[in-house]
Design an enzyme around this catalytic site. Sequence first.
Site, PDB file in Angstrom:
ATOM      1  CG  HIS A  69      -1.709   1.188   1.455  1.00  0.00           C
ATOM      2  ND1 HIS A  69      -1.292   2.246   2.238  1.00  0.00           N
ATOM      3  CD2 HIS A  69      -2.913   1.537   0.957  1.00  0.00           C
ATOM      4  CE1 HIS A  69      -2.213   3.190   2.212  1.00  0.00           C
ATOM      5  NE2 HIS A  69      -3.213   2.783   1.447  1.00  0.00           N
TER       6      HIS A  69
ATOM      7  CG  ASN B 249      -0.041   5.537   3.962  1.00  0.00           C
ATOM      8  OD1 ASN B 249       0.202   6.338   3.062  1.00  0.00           O
ATOM      9  ND2 ASN B 249      -1.052   5.683   4.785  1.00  0.00           N
ATOM     10  CE  LYS B 250       0.735  -1.319   5.587  1.00  0.00           C
ATOM     11  NZ  LYS B 250      -0.563  -1.131   5.028  1.00  0.00           N
ATOM     12  CG  ASN B 251       8.648   0.757   5.968  1.00  0.00           C
ATOM     13  OD1 ASN B 251       7.613   1.313   6.357  1.00  0.00           O
ATOM     14  ND2 ASN B 251       9.703   0.574   6.742  1.00  0.00           N
ATOM     15  CB  VAL B 252       8.473  -1.946  -0.006  1.00  0.00           C
ATOM     16  CG1 VAL B 252       8.339  -2.459  -1.419  1.00  0.00           C
ATOM     17  CG2 VAL B 252       9.939  -1.931   0.430  1.00  0.00           C
TER      18      VAL B 252
END
Length: 389
Positions: free
Chosen positions: A188, A190-193
């Site tokens: 998603h 907002n995730k780190n990747v």
Amino acid sequence: MSAPSSTSALPFLPFTRPTIDEETITGVCEVLRSGWITSGPQVKALEAKLSAYFGGRPVRAFNSGTCTMEIALRIAGIGEGDEVITTPLTWVATSNVVLEVGAKPVFVDIDPVTRLIDLDKLEAAITPRTKAIIPVDLTGLPVDRDRLHEIAARHKLRVIEDAAQSFGSNWGGRLIGSFGDFVSFSFHANKNVTTVEGGCLVLNDEREARLAEQYRLQGVVRSGVDGMDVELVGGKYNLTDVAARIGLGQIARVDEFTQRRRELARLYFTEFGRLGAAELGLRLPVADFVHSNWHMYQVILPEELLTVKRADIMTALTAAGIGTGVHYPAIHLFSLYRRLGWQAGQFPEAEYAGRNILTLPLFPTMADSDVARVAGALVSLLKTHRKQA
Ligand SMILES: *Cc1c(COP(=O)(O)O)cnc(C)c1O
């Protein structure tokens, strides 16, 4: 045309922001011009990169993290009459997928310090109907994998790790995803990747990977030049090549992202320490710089010491140009879950955290000075709105 930028106020600081570099943007344009934009060579390349990253385990990419957990449950044969243990303090996707396959989520309260599922309480929740555990690495801090897998093995339970937030985290030096049973990641925005939307599932063997492919796209199995069969009811969960190309640009930089996030988290501890935040009752996260990828930096506000609610603090921070988030309200208090029988008071630690947890800005391109600004603004609000003794 560019408008002159304001010099009077600092730009708004969001709680997160994706880092998409020019190389990736150029790569996406190439995919768009290539004539093949949905699932194809880029998805295959992403899956190969992910598999190498996770030590050679089979990996399949999907269009969300949510569907990877639903598919893992289906591959494990979990459905009607089965129970799946998880935490009430997570994104609601974690338990929604259990309902989606017709099984029953069983919540176990959190440890108030780690804010993760309390493994001391987990075994008491196991019944003859329990089939799996879904641990959640909230903020990227991993659930103790040694204890978790020991409990699962002893009770013959499947584990579907909700590692949506822990890409790049490790347990005992081993990357989350490189060992265990099913491991699910979200890509998603907002995730780190990120792939904007997307996710991947790490599986145990090629049989499971083949099933994952079937559940991913209408149950279709192709053979020969023109052969096609459908053996089970699958969904429409395939990732596009456009999205996969973004993911390839992200994975190349994940170690750098994690390192910068750890630096910023360290700075938050330094600033909050300097400002005496703990003495004001602010509960800081676990100061872990070894395992966590620092997906988020979350504090818990001391509601019993404040004259205002979290919403008021958030509004005041927004007015000061600082974005915050709530991750997450306790799941069992949502209407759907209350209708299914859950009620307030069942998981007091998760309920307290759900009311008071606050996500502060943390993302790789943030400046060191942003951390000082956020910590200063929050501590000053805690002082202003402190109850008189
Ligand atoms: C993001 C997230 C998910 C779901 O991922 P999507 O890609 O949005 O479907 C599930 N669990 C947790 C803990 C998450 O943070």
